[in-house]
Design a protein around this motif. Sequence first.
Motif, PDB file in Angstrom:
ATOM      1  N   TYR A 251      45.038  59.301 -16.386  1.00  0.00           N
ATOM      2  CA  TYR A 251      43.711  59.626 -16.459  1.00  0.00           C
ATOM      3  C   TYR A 251      43.203  60.199 -15.081  1.00  0.00           C
ATOM      4  O   TYR A 251      42.810  61.167 -14.615  1.00  0.00           O
ATOM      5  N   ALA A 254      45.112  63.655 -14.266  1.00  0.00           N
ATOM      6  CA  ALA A 254      44.523  64.466 -14.991  1.00  0.00           C
ATOM      7  C   ALA A 254      43.368  64.846 -14.271  1.00  0.00           C
ATOM      8  O   ALA A 254      42.643  66.062 -14.823  1.00  0.00           O
ATOM      9  N   VAL A 280      42.942  58.087 -26.142  1.00  0.00           N
ATOM     10  CA  VAL A 280      43.810  59.119 -25.621  1.00  0.00           C
ATOM     11  C   VAL A 280      43.407  60.472 -26.308  1.00  0.00           C
ATOM     12  O   VAL A 280      43.011  61.713 -25.675  1.00  0.00           O
ATOM     13  N   SER A 284      41.270  63.567 -24.053  1.00  0.00           N
ATOM     14  CA  SER A 284      41.948  64.678 -23.835  1.00  0.00           C
ATOM     15  C   SER A 284      40.974  65.654 -24.435  1.00  0.00           C
ATOM     16  O   SER A 284      41.156  66.792 -24.035  1.00  0.00           O
ATOM     17  N   SER A 285      40.416  65.448 -25.859  1.00  0.00           N
ATOM     18  CA  SER A 285      39.264  66.379 -26.082  1.00  0.00           C
ATOM     19  C   SER A 285      38.341  66.460 -25.222  1.00  0.00           C
ATOM     20  O   SER A 285      37.737  67.916 -25.122  1.00  0.00           O
ATOM     21  N   LEU A 287      38.541  66.448 -22.007  1.00  0.00           N
ATOM     22  CA  LEU A 287      39.252  67.504 -20.874  1.00  0.00           C
ATOM     23  C   LEU A 287      39.439  69.051 -21.151  1.00  0.00           C
ATOM     24  O   LEU A 287      38.818  69.864 -20.678  1.00  0.00           O
ATOM     25  N   ALA A 288      39.722  69.119 -22.596  1.00  0.00           N
ATOM     26  CA  ALA A 288      40.096  70.409 -23.237  1.00  0.00           C
ATOM     27  C   ALA A 288      38.740  70.923 -23.182  1.00  0.00           C
ATOM     28  O   ALA A 288      38.582  72.224 -23.018  1.00  0.00           O
ATOM     29  N   GLY A 296      44.250  68.594 -20.511  1.00  0.00           N
ATOM     30  CA  GLY A 296      43.787  67.857 -21.617  1.00  0.00           C
ATOM     31  C   GLY A 296      44.966  67.876 -22.775  1.00  0.00           C
ATOM     32  O   GLY A 296      45.414  66.663 -23.054  1.00  0.00           O
ATOM     33  N   LEU A 297      45.766  69.049 -22.372  1.00  0.00           N
ATOM     34  CA  LEU A 297      47.088  69.023 -23.604  1.00  0.00           C
ATOM     35  C   LEU A 297      48.203  68.171 -22.653  1.00  0.00           C
ATOM     36  O   LEU A 297      48.692  67.385 -23.511  1.00  0.00           O
ATOM     37  N   LEU A 299      47.595  65.643 -21.132  1.00  0.00           N
ATOM     38  CA  LEU A 299      47.275  64.172 -21.355  1.00  0.00           C
ATOM     39  C   LEU A 299      47.551  63.809 -22.553  1.00  0.00           C
ATOM     40  O   LEU A 299      48.090  62.584 -22.915  1.00  0.00           O
ATOM     41  N   PHE A 300      47.249  64.622 -23.641  1.00  0.00           N
ATOM     42  CA  PHE A 300      47.444  64.264 -25.068  1.00  0.00           C
ATOM     43  C   PHE A 300      49.176  63.882 -25.299  1.00  0.00           C
ATOM     44  O   PHE A 300      49.235  63.191 -26.038  1.00  0.00           O
ATOM     45  N   TRP A 302      51.405  63.439 -23.153  1.00  0.00           N
ATOM     46  CA  TRP A 302      51.841  61.909 -22.326  1.00  0.00           C
ATOM     47  C   TRP A 302      51.467  60.817 -23.037  1.00  0.00           C
ATOM     48  O   TRP A 302      52.337  59.793 -23.263  1.00  0.00           O
TER      49      TRP A 302
END
Length: 392
Positions: A251, A254, A280, A284-285, A287-288, A296-297, A299-300, A302
């Motif tokens: 996090y 990111a 997660v 991620s959602s 962030l995106a 976000g992608l 992080l998702f 990873w």
Amino acid sequence: MNKTRSERLSPAQATLSRGRRPLITDVSAARWLLLLVLAASVYFFHGFLVPVLAALIIAFASWPLLLRLEQALGIRRGFAGTALIVMILAFLVLPVMGALVYAFGELQSWIGWAINTNSLGAPPPEWLAGLPHAGPWLAEQWRDYIGEPGAISELVQLVSGANIGTISRGILTAGTLAFHLALTLLFTLIALFIFYRDGERIAAQIDRAGSRILPGRWDRISRVVPATISSTVTGMTLIAIGEGVVLGTAYWIAGLGSPVTLGVITGFMALVPGGAPFCVVAVSSYLAASGSPWAGLGLFVWGTVELFVVDKTIRPVLVGGPVKLPFLPTFFGLVGGVQTMGIVGLFVGPVLMSLLVAMWREWQRELELTEPPALTAETPANALQPRQAETA
């Protein structure tokens, strides 16, 4: 000469005296005295139950490490226990406490935002309203439950029954509980040292008493308990802490604003099956949708790889006990433990639930062994009848 009481009685009175039973026998008095002592002990020492349970769980989980440390250094059991306690403090307790203190500082900013928004209101964020398909509906829900002045207070009171001001003041003044937590930690460490030093002697005494209470079954049930506690603590607690640290670092990379708080939340959620993947996906959602789609992608991806490796390789190696808890007992143990014992309940609740599941499965196994085989359609009609040679 002085006569005894029995000699002064007449033959009829002596016979009646020998046949009359006392109101309270020695056995009955001993039982009532034991019950009274146990009740007094529970009343006076119930405050030490949580530290003792925590120390017992840690001792069960770390006992193999204690034996290895004793053999490797060639020292006595007491010195090995002291060295292991110092290692637990340095590598587990202090880092977790530091993360909680830091997360508490970040949480205060969240509380300040909630109080300010509850007083003045706030429009829905642009990224939330711009989400495809669900954006307009989410923006409408934001205006109804968050955006209007006083909406957050009504929502919090509807969910918890308390006012947001009361909750915020309680959270901000939670530092007054630090002394109580320090005492609990001190008592836990003292009890842990006693268990390390005299664990084998205490186990031998419990085995003698258990063999008297459950003859024929105690050996089998008692061996399930250490393996169950060790597997539960190792497979749930340590892996949850590791996932919180790893994903909290992700996090931070990111670019999220409160990586420590989100890492602590992820670690707590990792105690429940499916909790870490939910965190997660949610982060991620966010962030995106908030303008960082590549972050976000990444992080998702990873998080997916890390959770897959942990669940498929590390967890099966560490969890070697006989009990694999399903979702519902794990959830009940976690929530019930936190509600009853606070933070320590995160460890005690799942362990107690795992013991209940272990005893239930042991009982089911005994029932399967003692029940006669069922007669099916493929079983010959004379299969259950005694043979002629056996009846002769």
